[in-house]
Design a protein around this motif. Structure first.
Motif, PDB file in Angstrom:
ATOM      1  N   ARG A  45      41.061  38.455   5.504  1.00  0.00           N
ATOM      2  CA  ARG A  45      41.604  37.899   6.742  1.00  0.00           C
ATOM      3  C   ARG A  45      40.575  37.879   7.867  1.00  0.00           C
ATOM      4  O   ARG A  45      40.720  37.136   8.832  1.00  0.00           O
ATOM      5  N   GLY A  46      39.556  38.705   7.721  1.00  0.00           N
ATOM      6  CA  GLY A  46      38.510  38.716   8.728  1.00  0.00           C
ATOM      7  C   GLY A  46      37.764  37.395   8.808  1.00  0.00           C
ATOM      8  O   GLY A  46      37.163  37.083   9.844  1.00  0.00           O
ATOM      9  N   ARG A  47      37.818  36.607   7.750  1.00  0.00           N
ATOM     10  CA  ARG A  47      37.125  35.320   7.765  1.00  0.00           C
ATOM     11  C   ARG A  47      37.751  34.383   8.800  1.00  0.00           C
ATOM     12  O   ARG A  47      37.041  33.734   9.584  1.00  0.00           O
ATOM     13  N   ASP A  48      39.078  34.294   8.814  1.00  0.00           N
ATOM     14  CA  ASP A  48      39.740  33.464   9.815  1.00  0.00           C
ATOM     15  C   ASP A  48      39.539  34.025  11.215  1.00  0.00           C
ATOM     16  O   ASP A  48      39.459  33.275  12.197  1.00  0.00           O
ATOM     17  N   LEU A  49      39.447  35.356  11.319  1.00  0.00           N
ATOM     18  CA  LEU A  49      39.177  35.977  12.615  1.00  0.00           C
ATOM     19  C   LEU A  49      37.812  35.538  13.137  1.00  0.00           C
ATOM     20  O   LEU A  49      37.653  35.203  14.310  1.00  0.00           O
ATOM     21  N   VAL A  59      34.906  30.941  17.486  1.00  0.00           N
ATOM     22  CA  VAL A  59      34.663  32.109  18.331  1.00  0.00           C
ATOM     23  C   VAL A  59      33.171  32.383  18.516  1.00  0.00           C
ATOM     24  O   VAL A  59      32.775  33.074  19.451  1.00  0.00           O
ATOM     25  N   HIS A  60      32.339  31.818  17.656  1.00  0.00           N
ATOM     26  CA  HIS A  60      30.901  32.062  17.733  1.00  0.00           C
ATOM     27  C   HIS A  60      30.308  31.695  19.100  1.00  0.00           C
ATOM     28  O   HIS A  60      29.551  32.493  19.671  1.00  0.00           O
ATOM     29  N   PRO A  61      30.606  30.520  19.686  1.00  0.00           N
ATOM     30  CA  PRO A  61      30.039  30.214  20.999  1.00  0.00           C
ATOM     31  C   PRO A  61      30.424  31.218  22.073  1.00  0.00           C
ATOM     32  O   PRO A  61      29.660  31.447  23.015  1.00  0.00           O
ATOM     33  N   TRP A 254      37.763  19.370   1.034  1.00  0.00           N
ATOM     34  CA  TRP A 254      36.361  19.578   1.385  1.00  0.00           C
ATOM     35  C   TRP A 254      36.026  21.051   1.609  1.00  0.00           C
ATOM     36  O   TRP A 254      35.117  21.583   0.979  1.00  0.00           O
ATOM     37  N   HIS A 255      36.745  21.721   2.487  1.00  0.00           N
ATOM     38  CA  HIS A 255      36.385  23.094   2.830  1.00  0.00           C
ATOM     39  C   HIS A 255      37.550  24.072   2.746  1.00  0.00           C
ATOM     40  O   HIS A 255      37.418  25.226   3.144  1.00  0.00           O
ATOM     41  N   GLY A 256      38.696  23.609   2.228  1.00  0.00           N
ATOM     42  CA  GLY A 256      39.780  24.531   1.909  1.00  0.00           C
ATOM     43  C   GLY A 256      40.719  24.887   3.036  1.00  0.00           C
ATOM     44  O   GLY A 256      41.549  25.783   2.872  1.00  0.00           O
ATOM     45  N   SER A 257      40.640  24.229   4.180  1.00  0.00           N
ATOM     46  CA  SER A 257      41.601  24.511   5.249  1.00  0.00           C
ATOM     47  C   SER A 257      43.007  24.164   4.763  1.00  0.00           C
ATOM     48  O   SER A 257      43.205  23.188   4.043  1.00  0.00           O
ATOM     49  N   VAL A 258      43.989  24.973   5.172  1.00  0.00           N
ATOM     50  CA  VAL A 258      45.373  24.786   4.724  1.00  0.00           C
ATOM     51  C   VAL A 258      46.252  24.506   5.937  1.00  0.00           C
ATOM     52  O   VAL A 258      46.207  25.243   6.936  1.00  0.00           O
ATOM     53  N   PHE A 259      47.076  23.449   5.841  1.00  0.00           N
ATOM     54  CA  PHE A 259      47.950  23.051   6.939  1.00  0.00           C
ATOM     55  C   PHE A 259      49.393  22.986   6.450  1.00  0.00           C
ATOM     56  O   PHE A 259      49.666  22.520   5.348  1.00  0.00           O
ATOM     57  N   ARG A 260      50.306  23.438   7.299  1.00  0.00           N
ATOM     58  CA  ARG A 260      51.721  23.382   6.988  1.00  0.00           C
ATOM     59  C   ARG A 260      52.226  21.958   7.167  1.00  0.00           C
ATOM     60  O   ARG A 260      51.993  21.332   8.210  1.00  0.00           O
ATOM     61  N   ARG A 268      45.368  28.474   7.449  1.00  0.00           N
ATOM     62  CA  ARG A 268      44.140  29.080   6.935  1.00  0.00           C
ATOM     63  C   ARG A 268      42.952  28.221   7.357  1.00  0.00           C
ATOM     64  O   ARG A 268      43.042  26.996   7.393  1.00  0.00           O
ATOM     65  N   GLY A 269      41.852  28.906   7.701  1.00  0.00           N
ATOM     66  CA  GLY A 269      40.645  28.209   8.141  1.00  0.00           C
ATOM     67  C   GLY A 269      39.841  27.671   6.971  1.00  0.00           C
ATOM     68  O   GLY A 269      40.269  27.748   5.822  1.00  0.00           O
ATOM     69  N   PRO A 270      38.694  27.081   7.272  1.00  0.00           N
ATOM     70  CA  PRO A 270      37.945  27.177   8.526  1.00  0.00           C
ATOM     71  C   PRO A 270      38.457  26.351   9.692  1.00  0.00           C
ATOM     72  O   PRO A 270      37.925  26.481  10.785  1.00  0.00           O
ATOM     73  N   ALA A 271      39.443  25.496   9.512  1.00  0.00           N
ATOM     74  CA  ALA A 271      39.970  24.718  10.635  1.00  0.00           C
ATOM     75  C   ALA A 271      40.534  25.660  11.694  1.00  0.00           C
ATOM     76  O   ALA A 271      41.281  26.592  11.374  1.00  0.00           O
ATOM     77  N   THR A 272      40.195  25.410  12.934  1.00  0.00           N
ATOM     78  CA  THR A 272      40.724  26.214  14.031  1.00  0.00           C
ATOM     79  C   THR A 272      41.772  25.459  14.838  1.00  0.00           C
ATOM     80  O   THR A 272      42.415  26.047  15.705  1.00  0.00           O
ATOM     81  N   ALA A 273      41.935  24.180  14.576  1.00  0.00           N
ATOM     82  CA  ALA A 273      42.926  23.364  15.280  1.00  0.00           C
ATOM     83  C   ALA A 273      43.944  22.819  14.283  1.00  0.00           C
ATOM     84  O   ALA A 273      43.597  22.507  13.138  1.00  0.00           O
TER      85      ALA A 273
END
Length: 318
Positions: A45-49, A59-61, A254-260, A268-273
């Motif tokens: 879960r730390g990955r999404d954090l 959050v990196h910027p 492409w990168h595994g983001s999961v949307f309801r 689930r990320g990497p999508a943040t929006a």
């Protein structure tokens, strides 16, 4: 007025260098190896954090403000005699804060397109050089060699500035970390849009349609309930209609983001929006959608998705 182009027309030298980095393939094998290593880290879960899903954007910027601010403040103090100790304290704070910031950046970097990763690799190398120079600066200050410590500190700030330039190119030129679905509400016109007959949407399969030039993912459940989301993933515009469906969600190929599916929430990320969601209904056997105005996670208006599901069921039965 002369229409002859000026010799100065076109990208400047810095931009040509940065654009060249995007096409440089020399380090691609290294990028593959490092990317696999970062994705293999047992972060759970730390990955999404670290992606910043909880924040709604990377959050990196935000995290890099601490080392950059500390190092810049240290440089100001180093311009004044007798303030090496205070400058060293700030350098220590910045160097320590650079570690979690680098981890957040690495997690984001591993899920980027290849041209972005190429620039990102040089960005990381510049920042690594900055950390190394500042660590050496601290060591010199600890030995009483304040002059050498100041010199190394200024070199470290130069390296960090170069890394910041590359980070800005990543964010604003290459749109890494940007919400690639943000324009949908500005493009789709208000009201209902007809996208096809119910029979054109097989149950349990993802179907792609277009509304005002915006690709839309449409999924019909076995009970007739219809879901519709913007098709281009908010992370890097991956085609969700080519992804996998499971447990009421769609996973980006492409990168595994999961949307309801029910509201577009990024579970689930990497999508943040989240994904823009559409209300659905069936009229005379035809599926219609309209852009939903409610924020993800909130119940739709009456006549929206819930009403659309009921109409879909009636339309399917009748």
């Amino acid at each position: 007025m002369s229409t002859k182009p000026s010799r100065r027309t076109g990208p400047n030298r810095v931009l040509r260098i940065l654009d060249g980095l995007e096409r440089q393939t020399t380090a691609d094998s290294l990028i593959d190896a490092v990317g696999r290593g970062v994705r293999a880290l047992p972060l759970r879960r730390g990955r999404d954090l670290l992606h910043g899903r909880w924040l709604g954007h990377p959050v990196h910027p935000l995290m890099v403000q601490v080392p950059i601010g500390s190092w810049l403040s240290a440089a100001v103090l180093d311009l004044r005699p007798g303030r090496s100790r205070e400058a060293g304290l700030l350098i220590g704070v910045g160097t320590a804060a650079a570690v979690p910031a680098a981890l957040a950046g690495a997690v984001d970097w591993a899920e980027l397109h290849r041209p972005q990763q190429r620039v990102g690799l040089v960005h990381a190398l510049a920042n690594t050089a900055a950390v190394a120079l500042y660590a050496a600066s601290l060591a010199c200050r600890a030995r009483g060699a304040a002059g050498a410590g100041r010199a190394l500190g200024f070199l470290g700030l130069t390296a960090a500035g170069t890394g910041g330039l590359l980070g800005g190119h990543l964010a604003y030129r290459q749109a890494s970390g940007a919400n690639h679905a943000e324009e949908v509400p500005h493009v789709v016109t208000e009201g209902w849009h007809r996208i096809g007959a119910v029979a054109e949407f097989p149950a349990g399969r993802a179907v792609r349609r277009t509304v005002d030039d915006v690709p839309v993912l449409v999924v019909r459940e076995s009970d007739g309930t219809l879901y519709a989301l913007a098709d281009r993933c908010s992370h890097l515009a991956g085609p969700l209609s080519e992804g996998t469906l499971a447990d009421g969600c769609v996973r980006c190929p492409w990168h595994g983001s999961v949307f309801r599916l029910s509201d577009g929430w990024n579970v689930r990320g990497p999508a943040t929006a989240p994904q823009p969601a559409f209300d659905t209904r069936v009229t005379d056997g035809q599926v219609e959608v309209r852009l939903r105005k409610e924020a993800p996670g909130r119940a739709p208006e009456s006549g929206g998705e819930a009403g659309g599901a009921e109409e879909a069921a009636r339309g399917h039965d009748g």
